[in-house]
Design a protein around this motif. Structure first.
Motif, PDB file in Angstrom:
ATOM      1  N   UNK A  18       2.702  14.211   6.331  1.00  0.00           N
ATOM      2  CA  UNK A  18       2.920  15.086   7.489  1.00  0.00           C
ATOM      3  C   UNK A  18       2.308  16.459   7.259  1.00  0.00           C
ATOM      4  N   UNK A  19       2.485  16.983   6.050  1.00  0.00           N
ATOM      5  CA  UNK A  19       1.916  18.292   5.727  1.00  0.00           C
ATOM      6  C   UNK A  19       0.396  18.265   5.829  1.00  0.00           C
ATOM      7  N   UNK A  20      -0.208  17.207   5.275  1.00  0.00           N
ATOM      8  CA  UNK A  20      -1.669  17.084   5.337  1.00  0.00           C
ATOM      9  C   UNK A  20      -2.153  16.928   6.779  1.00  0.00           C
TER      10      UNK A  20
ATOM     11  N   UNK B 139      -5.023  23.157  16.941  1.00  0.00           N
ATOM     12  CA  UNK B 139      -5.859  22.425  17.885  1.00  0.00           C
ATOM     13  C   UNK B 139      -5.063  21.888  19.074  1.00  0.00           C
ATOM     14  N   UNK B 140      -3.770  21.638  18.869  1.00  0.00           N
ATOM     15  CA  UNK B 140      -3.000  21.000  19.943  1.00  0.00           C
ATOM     16  C   UNK B 140      -1.542  21.429  19.890  1.00  0.00           C
ATOM     17  N   UNK B 141      -0.863  21.280  21.004  1.00  0.00           N
ATOM     18  CA  UNK B 141       0.520  21.734  21.123  1.00  0.00           C
ATOM     19  C   UNK B 141       1.473  20.857  20.320  1.00  0.00           C
ATOM     20  N   UNK B 142       1.108  19.584  20.111  1.00  0.00           N
ATOM     21  CA  UNK B 142       1.971  18.700  19.323  1.00  0.00           C
ATOM     22  C   UNK B 142       2.123  19.214  17.893  1.00  0.00           C
ATOM     23  N   UNK B 143       1.030  19.692  17.309  1.00  0.00           N
ATOM     24  CA  UNK B 143       1.100  20.251  15.957  1.00  0.00           C
ATOM     25  C   UNK B 143       1.941  21.524  15.940  1.00  0.00           C
ATOM     26  N   UNK B 144       1.822  22.304  17.009  1.00  0.00           N
ATOM     27  CA  UNK B 144       2.623  23.527  17.106  1.00  0.00           C
ATOM     28  C   UNK B 144       4.111  23.193  17.168  1.00  0.00           C
TER      29      UNK B 144
ATOM     30  N   UNK C 267     -11.240  24.757 -12.738  1.00  0.00           N
ATOM     31  CA  UNK C 267     -10.879  23.830 -11.670  1.00  0.00           C
ATOM     32  C   UNK C 267      -9.369  23.871 -11.458  1.00  0.00           C
ATOM     33  N   UNK C 268      -8.974  24.127 -10.230  1.00  0.00           N
ATOM     34  CA  UNK C 268      -7.563  24.157  -9.869  1.00  0.00           C
ATOM     35  C   UNK C 268      -7.251  22.965  -8.974  1.00  0.00           C
ATOM     36  N   UNK C 269      -6.129  22.308  -9.259  1.00  0.00           N
ATOM     37  CA  UNK C 269      -5.689  21.202  -8.418  1.00  0.00           C
ATOM     38  C   UNK C 269      -4.289  21.491  -7.913  1.00  0.00           C
ATOM     39  N   UNK C 270      -4.131  21.475  -6.608  1.00  0.00           N
ATOM     40  CA  UNK C 270      -2.835  21.703  -5.983  1.00  0.00           C
ATOM     41  C   UNK C 270      -2.502  20.474  -5.146  1.00  0.00           C
ATOM     42  N   UNK C 271      -1.304  19.964  -5.280  1.00  0.00           N
ATOM     43  CA  UNK C 271      -0.938  18.722  -4.589  1.00  0.00           C
ATOM     44  C   UNK C 271      -0.985  18.870  -3.069  1.00  0.00           C
ATOM     45  N   UNK C 272      -0.923  20.102  -2.578  1.00  0.00           N
ATOM     46  CA  UNK C 272      -0.930  20.311  -1.134  1.00  0.00           C
ATOM     47  C   UNK C 272      -2.348  20.443  -0.575  1.00  0.00           C
ATOM     48  N   UNK C 273      -3.237  21.112  -1.304  1.00  0.00           N
ATOM     49  CA  UNK C 273      -4.560  21.434  -0.764  1.00  0.00           C
ATOM     50  C   UNK C 273      -5.719  20.731  -1.459  1.00  0.00           C
TER      51      UNK C 273
ATOM     52  N   UNK D 144       7.863  24.360   0.463  1.00  0.00           N
ATOM     53  CA  UNK D 144       9.307  24.169   0.324  1.00  0.00           C
ATOM     54  C   UNK D 144       9.762  22.860   0.967  1.00  0.00           C
ATOM     55  N   UNK D 145       9.366  22.644   2.193  1.00  0.00           N
ATOM     56  CA  UNK D 145       9.872  21.494   2.929  1.00  0.00           C
ATOM     57  C   UNK D 145       9.378  20.168   2.353  1.00  0.00           C
ATOM     58  N   UNK D 146       8.196  20.167   1.717  1.00  0.00           N
ATOM     59  CA  UNK D 146       7.720  18.946   1.062  1.00  0.00           C
ATOM     60  C   UNK D 146       8.462  18.717  -0.240  1.00  0.00           C
TER      61      UNK D 146
END
Length: 326
Positions: free
Chosen positions: A165-167, A183-188, A2-8, A154-156
């Motif tokens: 924000x990353x999630x 999905x949307x331009x705002x995320x881009x 089992x792997x746990x990553x704080x990002x994913x 890096x940025x987190x």
């Protein structure tokens, strides 16, 4: 395993991934820092190639990539030398791809091929050409797991963006026709701004420019004086730094004395300082519109503007001078 990553998040991974992760070659990456000299001038800049490699593998998994592509993602940086891309500068390799040039030879000297064969994977079918994996690697300015992970990670870690924000950004990622799409331009727009902060705010941070330029000079001289060999560079950052510190060469000792965390620097070219131009790194994420992926720059003037600023800054570069130490 089992792997746990704080990002994913947490994932149960297959035995082949477990064995590869526990191999000496992948474990070595715990001692190889993403930012080259960055951790030697700022202890908070401490993201490792290991964390990034695990992250790329898990992001590919999260996006539905095959087990083969996850393996390729885990191993894509395994041949990185100590100090990462600083070695490219020391070797005057403008393409910044030394780790790719030595990848095949390096892999052969590790336990990786035997592990892959143990689980009926052909090493030649999985490794050596990341372009076959459309989630792992895409040519700029598209999105790919490699580019997305190092930017978010890096940025987190460096507190430029929040984990929330990353999630939120990850929730906007989908796979369309085999490629990462938003999905949307705002995320881009958000990711383009964040990527700009990565490649300009971090990569070209004056303290980073100072550390990386100085360390490249140290490595170049050490290689020229045969204090270091290229095979030595396949150790960890600490191991290579240990060889340098044990040297009795007065020039190397003097340069190492300047690689420290208490330097104070200012930007501007006053002579005797450091100047660095950045490899051009642009991003223009595809956005899904009416069932078709289109470049964000065709939808957003903000993306166009940021791309232009990034191009101009890369060409301009940055100059730094040391004002004091201690």
């Amino acid at each position: 395993m089992k792997l746990t990553d704080w990002l994913y998040g947490s994932f149960n991974v297959e035995p082949v991934l477990e064995d590869l992760i526990l191999s000496d070659a992948v474990q070595r990456l715990k001692g190889v820092y993403q930012g080259g000299a960055s951790v030697w001038v700022n202890e908070k800049w401490n993201v490792t190639r290991y964390g990034h490699s695990i992250g790329v593998m898990l992001l590919i998994r999260k996006m539905g990539g095959s087990l083969k592509e996850q393996i390729a993602g885990l191993l894509h940086d395994v041949s990185h030398t100590a100090f990462s891309h600083v070695v490219d500068a020391a070797l005057e390799n403008q393409e910044e791809n030394y780790h790719e040039a030595i990848f095949s030879d390096y892999i052969k000297k590790t336990s990786i091929p035997a592990i892959l064969r143990k689980y009926q994977f052909d090493p030649h079918d999985v490794l050596g050409d990341d372009s076959r994996w459309s989630i792992l690697e895409r040519p700029a300015p598209e999105l790919c797991a490699d580019r997305v992970d190092y930017t978010l990670r890096d940025m987190t870690v460096y507190s430029i963006i929040s984990l929330e924000e990353a999630h939120s950004f990850l929730e906007s990622l989908i796979i369309h026709e085999g490629k990462m799409t938003l999905k949307n331009v705002e995320s881009a727009e958000w990711f383009v701004r964040t990527y700009y902060q990565e490649v300009i705010g971090f990569f070209m941070n004056p303290l980073n420019v100072y550390g990386n330029t100085l360390l490249a000079e140290i490595l170049k001289k050490a290689l020229g004086k045969q204090i270091l060999s290229r095979s030595d560079l396949l150790g960890t950052d600490e191991e290579v730094m240990g060889i340098l510190k044990q040297s009795s060469d007065s020039e190397i000792k003097a340069l190492l004395g300047r690689l420290r965390r208490d330097v104070r620097i200012v930007t501007g070219n006053k002579g005797g300082g450091f100047h660095q131009k950045m490899k051009l790194r642009l991003i223009d994420p595809p956005v899904l519109v009416n069932g078709k992926a289109v470049p964000a720059s065709s939808l957003s003037s903000n993306v166009k503007e940021i791309k232009q600023k990034t191009r101009e800054k890369a060409i301009e570069g940055v100059s730094v001078n040391v004002t004091s130490a201690g």
